[in-house]
Design a protein around this motif. Structure first.
Motif, PDB file in Angstrom:
ATOM      1  N   PRO A   1      19.974   1.307  -1.360  1.00 51.13           N
ATOM      2  CA  PRO A   1      19.116   2.485  -1.201  1.00 51.13           C
ATOM      3  C   PRO A   1      17.883   2.112  -0.384  1.00 51.13           C
ATOM      4  O   PRO A   1      17.380   0.991  -0.471  1.00 51.13           O
ATOM      5  N   SER A   2      17.419   3.044   0.410  1.00 50.49           N
ATOM      6  CA  SER A   2      16.221   2.752   1.196  1.00 50.49           C
ATOM      7  C   SER A   2      15.005   2.819   0.277  1.00 50.49           C
ATOM      8  O   SER A   2      14.998   3.505  -0.744  1.00 50.49           O
ATOM      9  N   ALA A   3      13.983   2.078   0.647  1.00 49.67           N
ATOM     10  CA  ALA A   3      12.781   1.988  -0.174  1.00 49.67           C
ATOM     11  C   ALA A   3      11.966   3.279  -0.074  1.00 49.67           C
ATOM     12  O   ALA A   3      11.798   3.840   1.006  1.00 49.67           O
ATOM     13  N   THR A   4      11.477   3.699  -1.212  1.00 50.36           N
ATOM     14  CA  THR A   4      10.563   4.841  -1.216  1.00 50.36           C
ATOM     15  C   THR A   4       9.179   4.330  -0.840  1.00 50.36           C
ATOM     16  O   THR A   4       8.954   3.113  -0.761  1.00 50.36           O
ATOM     17  N   LYS A   5       8.247   5.240  -0.625  1.00 52.12           N
ATOM     18  CA  LYS A   5       6.883   4.814  -0.296  1.00 52.12           C
ATOM     19  C   LYS A   5       6.289   3.990  -1.429  1.00 52.12           C
ATOM     20  O   LYS A   5       5.590   3.006  -1.193  1.00 52.12           O
TER      21      LYS A   5
ATOM     22  N   MET B   1       7.927   2.119  -3.597  1.00 49.84           N
ATOM     23  CA  MET B   1       8.563   0.804  -3.605  1.00 49.84           C
ATOM     24  C   MET B   1       7.986  -0.085  -2.512  1.00 49.84           C
ATOM     25  O   MET B   1       7.723  -1.266  -2.732  1.00 49.84           O
ATOM     26  N   ALA B   2       7.801   0.474  -1.328  1.00 47.25           N
ATOM     27  CA  ALA B   2       7.244  -0.296  -0.216  1.00 47.25           C
ATOM     28  C   ALA B   2       5.816  -0.733  -0.531  1.00 47.25           C
ATOM     29  O   ALA B   2       5.439  -1.885  -0.283  1.00 47.25           O
ATOM     30  N   ARG B   3       5.019   0.174  -1.092  1.00 46.09           N
ATOM     31  CA  ARG B   3       3.640  -0.156  -1.449  1.00 46.09           C
ATOM     32  C   ARG B   3       3.616  -1.240  -2.532  1.00 46.09           C
ATOM     33  O   ARG B   3       2.834  -2.187  -2.457  1.00 46.09           O
ATOM     34  N   THR B   4       4.497  -1.120  -3.519  1.00 49.42           N
ATOM     35  CA  THR B   4       4.575  -2.109  -4.591  1.00 49.42           C
ATOM     36  C   THR B   4       4.989  -3.470  -4.045  1.00 49.42           C
ATOM     37  O   THR B   4       4.443  -4.506  -4.442  1.00 49.42           O
ATOM     38  N   LYS B   5       5.954  -3.476  -3.123  1.00 52.11           N
ATOM     39  CA  LYS B   5       6.400  -4.724  -2.509  1.00 52.11           C
ATOM     40  C   LYS B   5       5.228  -5.427  -1.826  1.00 52.11           C
ATOM     41  O   LYS B   5       5.022  -6.631  -2.006  1.00 52.11           O
ATOM     42  N   TRP B   6       4.460  -4.676  -1.058  1.00 51.59           N
ATOM     43  CA  TRP B   6       3.331  -5.283  -0.346  1.00 51.59           C
ATOM     44  C   TRP B   6       2.233  -5.731  -1.302  1.00 51.59           C
ATOM     45  O   TRP B   6       1.596  -6.758  -1.075  1.00 51.59           O
ATOM     46  N   LEU B   7       2.037  -5.008  -2.389  1.00 47.61           N
ATOM     47  CA  LEU B   7       1.044  -5.413  -3.390  1.00 47.61           C
ATOM     48  C   LEU B   7       1.442  -6.746  -4.018  1.00 47.61           C
ATOM     49  O   LEU B   7       0.637  -7.677  -4.082  1.00 47.61           O
ATOM     50  N   TRP B   8       2.704  -6.862  -4.467  1.00 47.57           N
ATOM     51  CA  TRP B   8       3.165  -8.097  -5.085  1.00 47.57           C
ATOM     52  C   TRP B   8       3.182  -9.249  -4.074  1.00 47.57           C
ATOM     53  O   TRP B   8       2.848 -10.392  -4.436  1.00 47.57           O
ATOM     54  N   LEU B   9       3.566  -8.965  -2.850  1.00 41.56           N
ATOM     55  CA  LEU B   9       3.550  -9.998  -1.823  1.00 41.56           C
ATOM     56  C   LEU B   9       2.130 -10.495  -1.581  1.00 41.56           C
ATOM     57  O   LEU B   9       1.884 -11.704  -1.499  1.00 41.56           O
ATOM     58  N   SER B  10       1.178  -9.586  -1.510  1.00 41.55           N
ATOM     59  CA  SER B  10      -0.225  -9.967  -1.307  1.00 41.55           C
ATOM     60  C   SER B  10      -0.751 -10.795  -2.478  1.00 41.55           C
ATOM     61  O   SER B  10      -1.433 -11.802  -2.275  1.00 41.55           O
ATOM     62  N   LEU B  11      -0.415 -10.380  -3.693  1.00 45.10           N
ATOM     63  CA  LEU B  11      -0.845 -11.145  -4.873  1.00 45.10           C
ATOM     64  C   LEU B  11      -0.217 -12.537  -4.886  1.00 45.10           C
ATOM     65  O   LEU B  11      -0.891 -13.523  -5.204  1.00 45.10           O
ATOM     66  N   ALA B  12       1.064 -12.627  -4.541  1.00 42.98           N
ATOM     67  CA  ALA B  12       1.741 -13.924  -4.525  1.00 42.98           C
ATOM     68  C   ALA B  12       1.124 -14.855  -3.488  1.00 42.98           C
ATOM     69  O   ALA B  12       0.885 -16.040  -3.763  1.00 42.98           O
ATOM     70  N   ILE B  13       0.841 -14.336  -2.307  1.00 42.31           N
ATOM     71  CA  ILE B  13       0.225 -15.166  -1.266  1.00 42.31           C
ATOM     72  C   ILE B  13      -1.180 -15.589  -1.675  1.00 42.31           C
ATOM     73  O   ILE B  13      -1.564 -16.748  -1.500  1.00 42.31           O
TER      74      ILE B  13
END
Length: 174
Positions: free
Chosen positions: A96-100, A102-114
């Motif tokens: 399934p394509s990412a919803t807005k 999901m995309a926002r959550t992905k970037w939030l978690w990626l930013s926190l991980a980095i």
């Protein structure tokens, strides 16, 4: 990225960690270059009872053994095939394509991980340069007192494995 982590562990003298990450690099390269003809199955599902059994056995080993003892090594070697089976699979079918959200959550978690990875890296570097683990503690320095006890190691492993179960979604019905 795994190659960088392997090099980092070599430079800091953590040969066991370097060996683990180096094996991961070798596995990924072998799969990418099709050097080993293997068939990786579809995503596995694991029953709750089997998962709970593995977690209880692993936590018991850590509770009753000395930290870094031979029992820990045997446990790690026993868990490697289970972990590889759960995380290294072919993901077939349409996604399934990412919803807005999901995309926002992905970037939030990626930013926190980095951010956490950079904070850990700089704490390690500064503690090494200034020879001061108290002013610049790494995560391992902070959790070591808790992990020196059997109950601490058992609790940590149980939480770690349950987080992995949640992230991998191995109990989800398809």
């Amino acid at each position: 990225m795994l190659a960088f982590v392997t090099l980092f562990h070599i430079l800091r003298g953590a040969s066991t960690d370097a060996l683990i990450f180096g094996a991961g690099v070798a596995l990924l390269i072998a799969d990418w270059k099709k050097l080993i003809p293997w068939h990786i199955p579809k995503r596995p599902l694991m029953s709750k009872s089997a998962t709970i059994f593995v977690i209880l056995v692993a936590s018991s080993v850590l509770f009753f053994s000395d930290r870094g003892g031979w029992q820990d090594v045997v446990l790690l070697l026993a868990l490697i095939p289970i972990a590889l089976t759960l995380v290294y699979y072919r993901d077939y079918g349409p996604k399934p394509s990412a919803t807005k959200e999901m995309a926002r959550t992905k970037w939030l978690w990626l930013s926190l991980a980095i951010a956490m990875a950079l904070a850990e890296l700089f704490a390690y570097i500064w503690a090494s340069i200034y020879k001061d683990d108290e002013s610049f503690p790494t995560i391992s320095i902070l959790v070591n007192p808790f992990l020196e006890t059997g109950i601490g190691r058992a609790v940590f492993l149980t939480l770690w494995m349950l987080i992995g179960v949640g992230l991998l979604g191995i109990w989800r019905k398809k």
